[in-house]
Design a protein around this motif. Structure first.
Motif, short mmCIF file in Angstrom:
data_model
loop_
_atom_site.label_atom_id
_atom_site.label_comp_id
_atom_site.label_asym_id
_atom_site.label_seq_id
_atom_site.Cartn_x
_atom_site.Cartn_y
_atom_site.Cartn_z
N MET A 28 0.61 -0.72 0.03
CA MET A 28 0.03 0.06 -0.18
C MET A 28 0.56 1.09 0.74
O MET A 28 0.67 1.96 -0.31
N ASN A 29 1.70 0.97 0.65
CA ASN A 29 2.90 3.05 0.99
C ASN A 29 3.58 2.74 -0.21
O ASN A 29 4.96 4.15 -0.66
N GLY A 30 4.10 0.78 -1.18
CA GLY A 30 4.95 1.50 -1.59
C GLY A 30 6.36 1.27 -1.46
O GLY A 30 7.38 1.57 -1.88
N ASN A 31 6.22 0.82 -0.36
CA ASN A 31 7.85 0.83 0.16
C ASN A 31 7.43 -0.59 0.74
O ASN A 31 9.01 -1.56 0.36
N LEU A 32 7.26 -2.27 -0.36
CA LEU A 32 7.71 -3.00 -1.02
C LEU A 32 8.56 -3.88 -1.18
O LEU A 32 8.55 -3.19 -2.05
N PRO A 33 9.29 -4.70 -0.78
CA PRO A 33 11.32 -4.92 -1.36
C PRO A 33 10.60 -5.66 -2.69
O PRO A 33 10.06 -6.54 -2.17
N LEU A 34 11.45 -5.07 -3.61
CA LEU A 34 11.16 -5.61 -4.95
C LEU A 34 11.29 -6.92 -4.57
O LEU A 34 10.03 -7.75 -5.93
N LYS A 142 -8.87 3.07 -0.72
CA LYS A 142 -9.05 3.86 0.15
C LYS A 142 -8.24 4.33 0.87
O LYS A 142 -7.74 5.69 1.39
N HIS A 143 -7.09 3.77 1.68
CA HIS A 143 -6.15 4.33 2.89
C HIS A 143 -4.57 4.79 2.17
O HIS A 143 -4.00 4.87 2.36
N GLN A 144 -3.97 4.61 0.85
CA GLN A 144 -3.12 5.09 -0.03
C GLN A 144 -3.13 6.53 -0.13
O GLN A 144 -4.12 7.52 0.49
N VAL A 145 -1.63 6.46 0.33
CA VAL A 145 -1.18 7.89 0.10
C VAL A 145 -0.61 7.77 -0.81
O VAL A 145 -0.35 7.27 -2.21
N LYS A 146 -2.04 9.24 -2.22
CA LYS A 146 -1.34 8.92 -3.39
C LYS A 146 -0.24 9.80 -4.10
O LYS A 146 -0.06 11.07 -3.56
N GLY A 147 0.27 8.88 -4.49
CA GLY A 147 1.71 9.68 -5.40
C GLY A 147 1.79 8.53 -5.80
O GLY A 147 1.04 7.58 -6.71
N THR A 148 3.45 8.02 -5.91
CA THR A 148 3.99 6.73 -7.08
C THR A 148 3.84 5.70 -6.35
O THR A 148 4.76 5.99 -4.63
N ASN A 149 3.25 5.08 -7.26
CA ASN A 149 3.38 3.18 -6.29
C ASN A 149 4.03 2.31 -7.21
O ASN A 149 2.62 2.44 -8.05
N PRO A 150 5.02 1.88 -7.11
CA PRO A 150 5.38 0.75 -8.34
C PRO A 150 4.66 -0.26 -8.59
O PRO A 150 4.26 -0.90 -9.42
N TYR A 151 3.49 -0.52 -7.11
CA TYR A 151 2.79 -2.03 -7.50
C TYR A 151 1.39 -1.22 -7.62
O TYR A 151 0.28 -1.64 -7.36
N GLN A 152 1.19 0.40 -8.25
CA GLN A 152 -0.16 0.56 -8.44
C GLN A 152 -1.56 -0.25 -9.67
O GLN A 152 -2.66 -0.25 -9.65
N ALA A 153 -0.28 -0.87 -10.79
CA ALA A 153 -0.79 -1.61 -11.52
C ALA A 153 -2.58 -2.61 -10.72
O ALA A 153 -3.55 -3.24 -11.03
#
Ligand SMILES: Cc1ncc(CO)c(N)n1
Length: 215
Positions: A28-34, A142-153
């Motif tokens: 959700m936060n986009g910081n999950l290690p790839l 609903k809860h994510q902070v909008k911005g760039t998230n590598p996992y958005q798709a």
């Protein structure tokens, strides 16, 4: 209360743990290690190819031909969309990847019900695959902070309308079938639903810990 509402209510303690799991929080936060996301996607590819075949075989078991048609439609459309999503994340899916213990558990568990359980129980076992992904998708959305998230798709796929439509159809069919079941049969359905919900949780947990076979 419908059977699916009852089932969903019964797994709230599991679902709460799932959405607070670091895999979901970091996704959700986009910081999950790839590395962890890739492990998940690879395992999920193995899961999905088994799941797609399972859905069409389950579809063929329904008494009502409308249920069969609707499920075959879900199996086709949904699987295509999910596989495209996977391809967009991993250009070349490695073919020699072994299923992890959690992946093996999940595919085997669903196949077991398909092989030896009544159709309503096999259906109940696949319901969390639809519902939990949709609920996790919309929770993150609903809860994510909008911005760039590598996992958005990934997030958009499961929060999106196509997946929601499959969930609505599967839910309707499941409730129609549950309605003509006895209390005992509905209990057996609840047990299968709960176990699948637990394994869904384990699947994410196994990716977060890059699960390996111990021998
Ligand atoms: C493990 C798992 N469960 C459910 C879905 C949604 O179909 C998925 N892609 N992977």
């Amino acid at each position: 209360m419908t059977w699916t509402d009852q089932a969903w209510n019964s797994i709230q303690p599991i679902f709460k743990k799932t959405i607070s799991h670091p895999f979901i929080q970091e996704l959700m936060n986009g910081n999950l290690p790839l590395e962890k996301f890739n492990f998940y996607i690879q395992q999920d590819s193995i899961y999905l190819s088994s799941y797609g075949k399972l859905l069409t075989r389950l579809a063929s078991k329904f008494k009502d031909p409308e249920h069969s048609r609707a499920f075959i439609h879900i199996a086709g459309e949904n699987m295509d969309q999910e596989k495209e999503l996977h391809k967009s994340f991993i250009k070349e899916i490695e073919l020699d990847i072994e299923p992890s213990p959690a992946c093996e558990l999940y595919t085997s568990y669903l196949l077991k019900h398909l092989a030896v359980s009544p159709v309503e129980v096999a259906l109940a076992a696949v319901m969390p695959c639809f519902v939990i992904y949709q609920k996790v998708g919309s929770y993150i959305y609903k809860h994510q902070v909008k911005g760039t998230n590598p996992y958005q798709a990934w997030i958009d796929t499961y929060a999106g309308s196509e997946h929601v439509e499959s969930v609505i159809t599967a839910t309707r069919i499941c409730d129609e079938i549950a309605k003509s079941c006895t209390i005992e049969q509905q209990e057996a359905m609840l047990n299968a639903y709960k176990t699948s919900s637990r394994i869904e949780h384990m699947f994410w947990d196994s990716a977060y810990h890059l699960e390996k076979w111990i021998v």
